[in-house]
Motif scaffolding. Structure first.
Motif, PDB file in Angstrom:
ATOM      1  N   PRO A 121       0.995  -1.179   0.018  1.00 42.92           N
ATOM      2  CA  PRO A 121       0.067  -0.102  -0.229  1.00 42.92           C
ATOM      3  C   PRO A 121       0.950   1.088  -0.055  1.00 42.92           C
ATOM      4  O   PRO A 121       1.921   1.260   0.537  1.00 42.92           O
ATOM      5  CB  PRO A 121      -0.964   0.224   1.193  1.00 42.92           C
ATOM      6  CG  PRO A 121      -0.283  -1.169   2.126  1.00 42.92           C
ATOM      7  CD  PRO A 121       0.520  -1.955   1.259  1.00 42.92           C
ATOM      8  N   ARG A 122       0.244   2.392  -0.736  1.00 38.19           N
ATOM      9  CA  ARG A 122       0.968   3.558  -0.739  1.00 38.19           C
ATOM     10  C   ARG A 122       1.686   4.110   0.762  1.00 38.19           C
ATOM     11  O   ARG A 122       2.576   4.494   0.656  1.00 38.19           O
ATOM     12  CB  ARG A 122       0.097   4.560  -1.376  1.00 38.19           C
ATOM     13  CG  ARG A 122       0.781   5.888  -1.420  1.00 38.19           C
ATOM     14  CD  ARG A 122      -0.250   6.713  -1.932  1.00 38.19           C
ATOM     15  NE  ARG A 122       0.087   8.228  -1.896  1.00 38.19           N
ATOM     16  CZ  ARG A 122       0.923   8.914  -3.175  1.00 38.19           C
ATOM     17  NH1 ARG A 122       0.972   8.376  -4.122  1.00 38.19           N
ATOM     18  NH2 ARG A 122       1.220  10.065  -2.979  1.00 38.19           N
ATOM     19  N   LYS A 123       0.884   4.134   1.815  1.00 40.33           N
ATOM     20  CA  LYS A 123       1.386   4.543   3.006  1.00 40.33           C
ATOM     21  C   LYS A 123       2.467   3.940   3.402  1.00 40.33           C
ATOM     22  O   LYS A 123       3.256   4.352   3.982  1.00 40.33           O
ATOM     23  CB  LYS A 123       0.141   4.424   3.972  1.00 40.33           C
ATOM     24  CG  LYS A 123       0.419   5.127   5.319  1.00 40.33           C
ATOM     25  CD  LYS A 123      -0.869   5.016   6.060  1.00 40.33           C
ATOM     26  CE  LYS A 123      -0.376   5.757   7.533  1.00 40.33           C
ATOM     27  NZ  LYS A 123      -1.690   5.664   8.614  1.00 40.33           N
ATOM     28  N   ALA A 124       2.479   2.507   3.268  1.00 39.64           N
ATOM     29  CA  ALA A 124       3.470   1.599   3.758  1.00 39.64           C
ATOM     30  C   ALA A 124       4.811   1.868   3.065  1.00 39.64           C
ATOM     31  O   ALA A 124       5.880   1.959   3.737  1.00 39.64           O
ATOM     32  CB  ALA A 124       3.171  -0.006   3.605  1.00 39.64           C
ATOM     33  N   VAL A 125       4.649   2.318   1.492  1.00 42.45           N
ATOM     34  CA  VAL A 125       5.917   2.385   0.838  1.00 42.45           C
ATOM     35  C   VAL A 125       6.542   3.717   1.295  1.00 42.45           C
ATOM     36  O   VAL A 125       7.777   3.809   1.442  1.00 42.45           O
ATOM     37  CB  VAL A 125       5.428   2.641  -0.781  1.00 42.45           C
ATOM     38  CG1 VAL A 125       6.649   3.052  -1.530  1.00 42.45           C
ATOM     39  CG2 VAL A 125       4.920   1.473  -0.965  1.00 42.45           C
ATOM     40  N   LEU A 126       5.647   4.866   1.639  1.00 41.66           N
ATOM     41  CA  LEU A 126       6.248   6.170   1.874  1.00 41.66           C
ATOM     42  C   LEU A 126       6.890   5.769   3.516  1.00 41.66           C
ATOM     43  O   LEU A 126       7.981   6.769   3.727  1.00 41.66           O
ATOM     44  CB  LEU A 126       5.167   7.089   2.040  1.00 41.66           C
ATOM     45  CG  LEU A 126       4.398   7.545   0.795  1.00 41.66           C
ATOM     46  CD1 LEU A 126       3.340   8.413   0.995  1.00 41.66           C
ATOM     47  CD2 LEU A 126       5.366   7.779  -0.105  1.00 41.66           C
ATOM     48  N   GLU A 127       6.466   5.006   4.195  1.00 33.98           N
ATOM     49  CA  GLU A 127       7.097   4.880   5.395  1.00 33.98           C
ATOM     50  C   GLU A 127       8.380   4.093   5.649  1.00 33.98           C
ATOM     51  O   GLU A 127       9.326   4.293   6.202  1.00 33.98           O
ATOM     52  CB  GLU A 127       6.104   4.213   6.330  1.00 33.98           C
ATOM     53  CG  GLU A 127       4.812   4.827   7.040  1.00 33.98           C
ATOM     54  CD  GLU A 127       5.415   6.383   7.609  1.00 33.98           C
ATOM     55  OE1 GLU A 127       6.404   6.375   8.382  1.00 33.98           O
ATOM     56  OE2 GLU A 127       4.715   7.281   7.548  1.00 33.98           O
ATOM     57  N   ILE A 128       8.308   3.178   4.623  1.00 31.57           N
ATOM     58  CA  ILE A 128       9.592   2.406   4.052  1.00 31.57           C
ATOM     59  C   ILE A 128      10.735   3.347   3.817  1.00 31.57           C
ATOM     60  O   ILE A 128      11.862   3.113   4.371  1.00 31.57           O
ATOM     61  CB  ILE A 128       9.336   1.261   3.340  1.00 31.57           C
ATOM     62  CG1 ILE A 128       8.570   0.211   3.769  1.00 31.57           C
ATOM     63  CG2 ILE A 128      10.695   0.739   2.884  1.00 31.57           C
ATOM     64  CD1 ILE A 128       8.029  -0.846   2.936  1.00 31.57           C
ATOM     65  N   LEU A 129      10.383   4.158   2.913  1.00 33.45           N
ATOM     66  CA  LEU A 129      11.409   5.389   2.510  1.00 33.45           C
ATOM     67  C   LEU A 129      11.879   6.051   3.581  1.00 33.45           C
ATOM     68  O   LEU A 129      13.083   6.541   3.832  1.00 33.45           O
ATOM     69  CB  LEU A 129      10.689   6.523   1.467  1.00 33.45           C
ATOM     70  CG  LEU A 129      10.755   5.668  -0.108  1.00 33.45           C
ATOM     71  CD1 LEU A 129       9.866   6.844  -1.016  1.00 33.45           C
ATOM     72  CD2 LEU A 129      12.096   5.537  -0.472  1.00 33.45           C
ATOM     73  N   ARG A 130      10.966   6.411   4.681  1.00 34.67           N
ATOM     74  CA  ARG A 130      10.936   7.354   5.691  1.00 34.67           C
ATOM     75  C   ARG A 130      12.220   6.663   6.888  1.00 34.67           C
ATOM     76  O   ARG A 130      13.265   7.316   7.277  1.00 34.67           O
ATOM     77  CB  ARG A 130       9.889   7.752   6.379  1.00 34.67           C
ATOM     78  CG  ARG A 130      10.319   8.885   7.610  1.00 34.67           C
ATOM     79  CD  ARG A 130       8.845   9.325   8.092  1.00 34.67           C
ATOM     80  NE  ARG A 130       8.413   8.213   8.923  1.00 34.67           N
ATOM     81  CZ  ARG A 130       8.300   7.936  10.020  1.00 34.67           C
ATOM     82  NH1 ARG A 130       9.539   8.595  10.720  1.00 34.67           N
ATOM     83  NH2 ARG A 130       7.890   6.863  10.740  1.00 34.67           N
ATOM     84  N   LEU A 131      11.830   5.245   7.048  1.00 33.70           N
ATOM     85  CA  LEU A 131      12.840   4.507   7.757  1.00 33.70           C
ATOM     86  C   LEU A 131      13.954   3.805   7.525  1.00 33.70           C
ATOM     87  O   LEU A 131      14.853   3.650   8.027  1.00 33.70           O
ATOM     88  CB  LEU A 131      11.757   3.508   8.319  1.00 33.70           C
ATOM     89  CG  LEU A 131      10.541   3.741   9.013  1.00 33.70           C
ATOM     90  CD1 LEU A 131       9.694   2.560   9.350  1.00 33.70           C
ATOM     91  CD2 LEU A 131      10.837   4.275  10.465  1.00 33.70           C
ATOM     92  N   CYS A 132      14.160   3.639   6.007  1.00 31.50           N
ATOM     93  CA  CYS A 132      15.234   2.978   5.631  1.00 31.50           C
ATOM     94  C   CYS A 132      16.320   4.074   5.470  1.00 31.50           C
ATOM     95  O   CYS A 132      16.337   5.183   5.144  1.00 31.50           O
ATOM     96  CB  CYS A 132      15.190   2.472   4.047  1.00 31.50           C
ATOM     97  SG  CYS A 132      14.328   1.124   3.960  1.00 31.50           S
ATOM     98  N   SER A 133      17.547   3.423   6.277  1.00 26.73           N
ATOM     99  CA  SER A 133      18.599   4.513   5.961  1.00 26.73           C
ATOM    100  C   SER A 133      20.016   3.815   5.404  1.00 26.73           C
ATOM    101  O   SER A 133      20.106   3.532   4.443  1.00 26.73           O
ATOM    102  CB  SER A 133      19.023   5.101   7.456  1.00 26.73           C
ATOM    103  OG  SER A 133      19.127   4.053   8.492  1.00 26.73           O
ATOM    104  N   THR A 134      20.645   3.271   6.499  1.00 28.28           N
ATOM    105  CA  THR A 134      21.925   2.636   5.831  1.00 28.28           C
ATOM    106  C   THR A 134      21.866   1.349   6.423  1.00 28.28           C
ATOM    107  O   THR A 134      21.218   0.893   7.500  1.00 28.28           O
ATOM    108  CB  THR A 134      23.334   3.325   6.178  1.00 28.28           C
ATOM    109  OG1 THR A 134      23.459   3.508   7.791  1.00 28.28           O
ATOM    110  CG2 THR A 134      23.203   4.843   5.446  1.00 28.28           C
ATOM    111  N   GLY A 135      22.854   0.470   6.364  1.00 28.74           N
ATOM    112  CA  GLY A 135      23.334  -1.178   6.978  1.00 28.74           C
ATOM    113  C   GLY A 135      22.386  -1.924   6.285  1.00 28.74           C
ATOM    114  O   GLY A 135      21.907  -1.926   4.844  1.00 28.74           O
ATOM    115  N   MET A 136      21.922  -3.080   7.015  1.00 29.63           N
ATOM    116  CA  MET A 136      20.980  -3.924   6.693  1.00 29.63           C
ATOM    117  C   MET A 136      19.635  -4.298   7.015  1.00 29.63           C
ATOM    118  O   MET A 136      19.536  -3.897   8.331  1.00 29.63           O
ATOM    119  CB  MET A 136      21.864  -5.302   6.777  1.00 29.63           C
ATOM    120  CG  MET A 136      23.300  -5.598   6.273  1.00 29.63           C
ATOM    121  SD  MET A 136      23.271  -5.762   4.391  1.00 29.63           S
ATOM    122  CE  MET A 136      22.529  -7.033   4.108  1.00 29.63           C
ATOM    123  N   LEU A 137      18.823  -4.449   6.153  1.00 28.39           N
ATOM    124  CA  LEU A 137      17.412  -4.681   6.727  1.00 28.39           C
ATOM    125  C   LEU A 137      17.115  -6.207   6.922  1.00 28.39           C
ATOM    126  O   LEU A 137      17.688  -7.266   5.943  1.00 28.39           O
ATOM    127  CB  LEU A 137      16.516  -3.953   5.814  1.00 28.39           C
ATOM    128  CG  LEU A 137      16.312  -2.611   5.474  1.00 28.39           C
ATOM    129  CD1 LEU A 137      15.390  -2.522   4.395  1.00 28.39           C
ATOM    130  CD2 LEU A 137      15.931  -1.907   6.740  1.00 28.39           C
TER     131      LEU A 137
END
Length: 368
Positions: free
Chosen positions: A198-214
């Protein structure tokens, strides 16, 4: 519950959890954050029943416990504090007292058993994935997602398994963006051929992702993203992404090689004429130059040109300025290839340094 926590650690976690706090909700508990003190950490949870977030920060815990507190109020108060350490403690009335230096706030709470249980994630096969690569694939494709109030079925991002690669695709029917990244262990992802985030989840992933490993995991109904500091859970959209492979042109009748930076600057200047009614510019392609023209009767008109390489003699098309800028803004190549066909056929944009990426944009059909 009683603990002492560093203000910066608390505030950092609250910043991440804030978007998950329900704003317009008929369930008061969803506007709350569940605080849980245990061992040497403070755990925070928030959910709107579609998305759920759990974060934690180090704390000196004197008495364990759980309390749901008004999320926005807690965030706003902590944000204004300037003291290094903050004390949180539950009083005899089961309210939360927050003490920072000479500042004191006492918040009403709700019963912990009213707060929704965090979704089970043990069944997910979590795989390690470079955060920067995952974020890059989303950045290359998220801009063409439809908005919820325009087309709810396309308001999201498709994640698709193809042979030895993971593909990210989105469209709002006017443009489509596609990004593929090599990945061989596709069987570890527990969904069928494709899912839709969903769009809202995609935008939150962008906000939360930074560096390192997921650590990421998906099945056919939900997804989870985990790092050392947080867990993000989200339900997937129930509808399937439309079949799109057949609309991607296998070859183009004409090709133009265009310097990206120069065209971006031209489009930015041209966009000063943009209104809701006037969003389109004419593109006149010649063998060695491109002329961009736009006119808004209420504001004015503009004409600019730049040197290009074009495989044809002359071609005129019209494009939405904002849509074209969105594509160019996510590209790394200094020069891009604009594959052109008829005004009723998608045009395709690629670049030498944008490996795995392609974008489609529909020309605007001029009214006679």
């Amino acid at each position: 519950m009683k603990l002492i926590v560093e203000r910066q650690n608390l505030y950092s976690c609250l910043q991440k959890i804030r978007p998950f706090i329900g704003k317009k909700t008929t369930m008061p508990i969803l506007s709350h954050i569940l605080l849980e003190a245990r061992e040497n950490e403070l755990i925070m949870m928030a959910t709107d029943l579609e998305l759920a977030f759990k974060g934690s920060c180090p704390a000196e815990v004197f008495a364990p416990g759980q309390l749901p507190v008004p999320g926005k109020t807690l965030y706003d108060f902590v944000r204004t504090l300037e003291y290094e350490k903050i004390e949180l403690k539950e009083n005899e009335s089961h309210w939360l007292e927050i003490i920072g230096g000479n500042s004191y706030l006492c918040l009403a709470t709700l019963p912990p058993d009213e707060f929704p249980t965090f979704p089970e994630i043990e069944h997910f096969h979590l795989i390690s994935f470079p955060s920067e690569l995952f974020r890059k694939a989303i950045m290359k494709t998220y801009f063409s997602m439809a908005k919820e109030d325009v087309d709810t079925n396309l308001a999201g991002l498709c994640l698709e398994k193809q042979k030895d690669k993971l593909c990210f695709v989105s469209t709002d029917t006017y443009r489509l963006s596609y990004m593929e990244i090599p990945y061989t262990d596709l069987d570890l992802l527990q969904f069928d051929k494709s899912i839709m985030l969903p769009r809202k989840a995609v935008l939150e992933i962008l906000r939360l992702c930074s560096t390192g490993m997921l650590q990421i995991g998906f099945d056919n109904s939900a997804g989870v993203i985990k790092t050392d500091g947080y867990i993000f859970y989200f339900r997937l959209k129930e509808n399937k992404f439309p079949e799109y492979h057949s609309i991607i042109p296998k070859k183009s009748e004409y090709e133009a090689k265009i310097p990206k930076r120069i065209l971006k600057d031209i489009l930015k200047r041209t966009s000063v004429l943009i209104t809701d009614k006037f969003k389109v510019a004419d593109f006149l392609f010649y063998r060695d130059r491109l002329i961009v023209k736009a006119e808004n009767p209420a504001v004015g008109k503009i004409e600019e040109n730049l040197d290009i390489e074009f495989s044809g003699d002359k071609l005129k098309m019209a494009f939405n300025i904002s849509f074209l800028l969105d594509i160019l803004n996510v590209m790394d190549s200094e020069e891009f290839i604009f594959g052109l066909n008829t005004e009723r056929t998608p045009c395709i944009i690629t670049g030498k340094n944008d490996i795995g990426f392609k974008a489609l944009i529909m020309p605007v059909i001029e009214r006679e």
